[in-house]
Design an enzyme around this catalytic site. Structure first.
Site, PDB file in Angstrom:
ATOM      1  N   ARG A 238     158.742 116.875  74.325  1.00  9.17           N
ATOM      2  CA  ARG A 238     158.196 117.460  75.546  1.00  9.17           C
ATOM      3  C   ARG A 238     157.013 118.339  75.178  1.00  9.17           C
ATOM      4  O   ARG A 238     157.039 119.062  74.179  1.00  9.17           O
ATOM      5  CB  ARG A 238     159.258 118.290  76.301  1.00  9.17           C
ATOM      6  CG  ARG A 238     160.362 117.451  76.957  1.00  9.17           C
ATOM      7  CD  ARG A 238     159.816 116.568  78.052  1.00  9.17           C
ATOM      8  NE  ARG A 238     160.839 115.744  78.676  1.00  9.17           N
ATOM      9  CZ  ARG A 238     161.177 114.532  78.279  1.00  9.17           C
ATOM     10  NH1 ARG A 238     160.573 113.982  77.233  1.00  9.17           N
ATOM     11  NH2 ARG A 238     162.109 113.848  78.903  1.00  9.17           N
ATOM     12  N   GLU A 267     151.414 116.664  83.289  1.00 10.79           N
ATOM     13  CA  GLU A 267     151.378 115.197  83.360  1.00 10.79           C
ATOM     14  C   GLU A 267     151.243 114.765  84.821  1.00 10.79           C
ATOM     15  O   GLU A 267     151.886 115.343  85.690  1.00 10.79           O
ATOM     16  CB  GLU A 267     152.655 114.609  82.752  1.00 10.79           C
ATOM     17  CG  GLU A 267     152.791 114.906  81.267  1.00 10.79           C
ATOM     18  CD  GLU A 267     154.016 114.242  80.644  1.00 10.79           C
ATOM     19  OE1 GLU A 267     154.717 113.469  81.328  1.00 10.79           O
ATOM     20  OE2 GLU A 267     154.281 114.503  79.461  1.00 10.79           O
ATOM     21  N   HIS A 286     152.969 109.284  77.923  1.00 12.28           N
ATOM     22  CA  HIS A 286     154.421 109.441  78.054  1.00 12.28           C
ATOM     23  C   HIS A 286     155.108 108.068  78.116  1.00 12.28           C
ATOM     24  O   HIS A 286     155.790 107.720  79.084  1.00 12.28           O
ATOM     25  CB  HIS A 286     154.790 110.278  79.275  1.00 12.28           C
ATOM     26  CG  HIS A 286     156.133 110.942  79.148  1.00 12.28           C
ATOM     27  ND1 HIS A 286     156.430 112.143  79.721  1.00 12.28           N
ATOM     28  CD2 HIS A 286     157.259 110.567  78.485  1.00 12.28           C
ATOM     29  CE1 HIS A 286     157.690 112.481  79.438  1.00 12.28           C
ATOM     30  NE2 HIS A 286     158.207 111.524  78.695  1.00 12.28           N
TER      31      HIS A 286
END
Length: 320
Positions: A238, A267, A286
């Site tokens: 993360r 994001e 991601h």
């Protein structure tokens, strides 16, 4: 039961309707797919206010209390994964919304981590782009990972899987986390190091801890400063676990060789973000869990949950 409306959120790959048997519930539920992020929380509230069921993709659209309070018709909220830090679970309970999750059959993030390591050290994607562009032959000499030391932050299920892959590549593996013990490392067949030792001695550092108040900022400026000039940092866990400003400074000043990053503090990553402008960074959007197989598992389990719920039974994998 009254006919219900279901929103499937953040289907960036346009996969949701093709990988699960949604016609199974068409007699009870109308399904709408959203394939792009919402512009703001207010926009999300306006678009979702009429839905009784929402399928959320883990840590894409956040659900703070303010948004949940703006969704008066919401009865069932499902997230991919069994944990989603972007959803206010206490607010869900207060609203008496049924909250369920989905389980992973496998975790493809480990393979992506090794992919980032290989791209950093061998430049496969970069050289592929050069070849397609008709540029000169062989100008980049790669770095072998065999015999190098991989430092793993977090030796849980995912960290242990990465350790096994790294050893298959002939790497030496050491590990550290706040609660990790030498005995646990021995069981996993890796060496134990203190945090300071790991950052000072590893050729590649990779992060595999869960984001929590305790792990936020776990990798700070002092840790990055201990890294060797030829070392790489990889983060597929993360974004907020790493001090982003400290990492940017180290990359700009060439204090470390580079970084492979799949996760970010914000994001989707803004188009003008400084990470996009650095040539010693490999960045991916991601992709850790974003495989067809993984998403198919999530959507199939979401469908099963909706089917059960709309038949008046207790849905599986209930979280609240």
């Amino acid at each position: 039961m009254t006919r219900l409306s279901c929103a499937i959120l953040d289907d960036y790959f346009d996969l949701a309707l093709s990988v699960a048997d949604w016609p199974l519930i068409k007699d009870r539920v109308d399904v709408t797919v959203f394939d792009k992020p919402f512009a703001s929380e207010a926009n999300a509230a306006a678009r979702l206010k009429d839905f009784e069921i929402i399928c959320a993709m883990r840590e894409r659209t956040p659900f703070p209390r303010t948004l949940l309070d703006a969704l008066p018709r919401l009865k069932l909220l499902i997230t991919s994964g069994m944990r989603n830090a972007a959803i206010d679970t206490e607010a869900v309970k207060d609203r008496k919304v049924v909250f369920c999750g989905t389980q992973y059959s496998r975790d493809p993030t480990a393979a992506l981590t090794m992919g980032l390591i290989l791209e950093l050290t061998r430049g496969i994607g970069r050289e592929n782009a050069r070849m397609h562009a008709g540029e000169p032959w062989q100008i980049f000499a790669g770095t072998e990972i065999e015999g190098k030391t991989l430092g793993i932050i977090g030796l849980g299920k995912l960290g242990s899987k990465v350790a096994g892959m790294a050893k298959a590549f002939g790497m030496n593996v050491i590990a550290w986390s706040p609660n990790l013990t030498p005995e646990k490392c021995k069981e996993a067949g890796v060496g134990y190091a203190s945090k300071e030792q790991l950052f000072a001695s590893a050729d590649i550092v990779t992060i595999h801890v869960v984001l929590s108040p305790r792990s936020r900022g776990l990798v700070g400026a002092a840790d990055i400063a201990r890294m060797k000039p030829q070392a790489y940092l990889v983060n597929s866990a993360r974004g907020p676990i790493v001090d982003e400003d400290a990492l940017l400074a180290a990359l700009r000043d060439r204090k470390i060789a580079g970084a492979g990053i799949d996760v970010f503090s914000v994001e989707p990553l803004p188009s003008d973000h400084p990470l996009r402008k650095l040539d010693n960074v490999v960045i991916t959007p991601h992709l850790g869990y974003a495989t067809r197989e993984s998403l198919q598992t999530h959507y199939q389990q979401m469908l099963a949950c909706i089917d059960t719920f709309t038949r008046g039974a207790e849905p599986p994998r209930r979280l609240a």
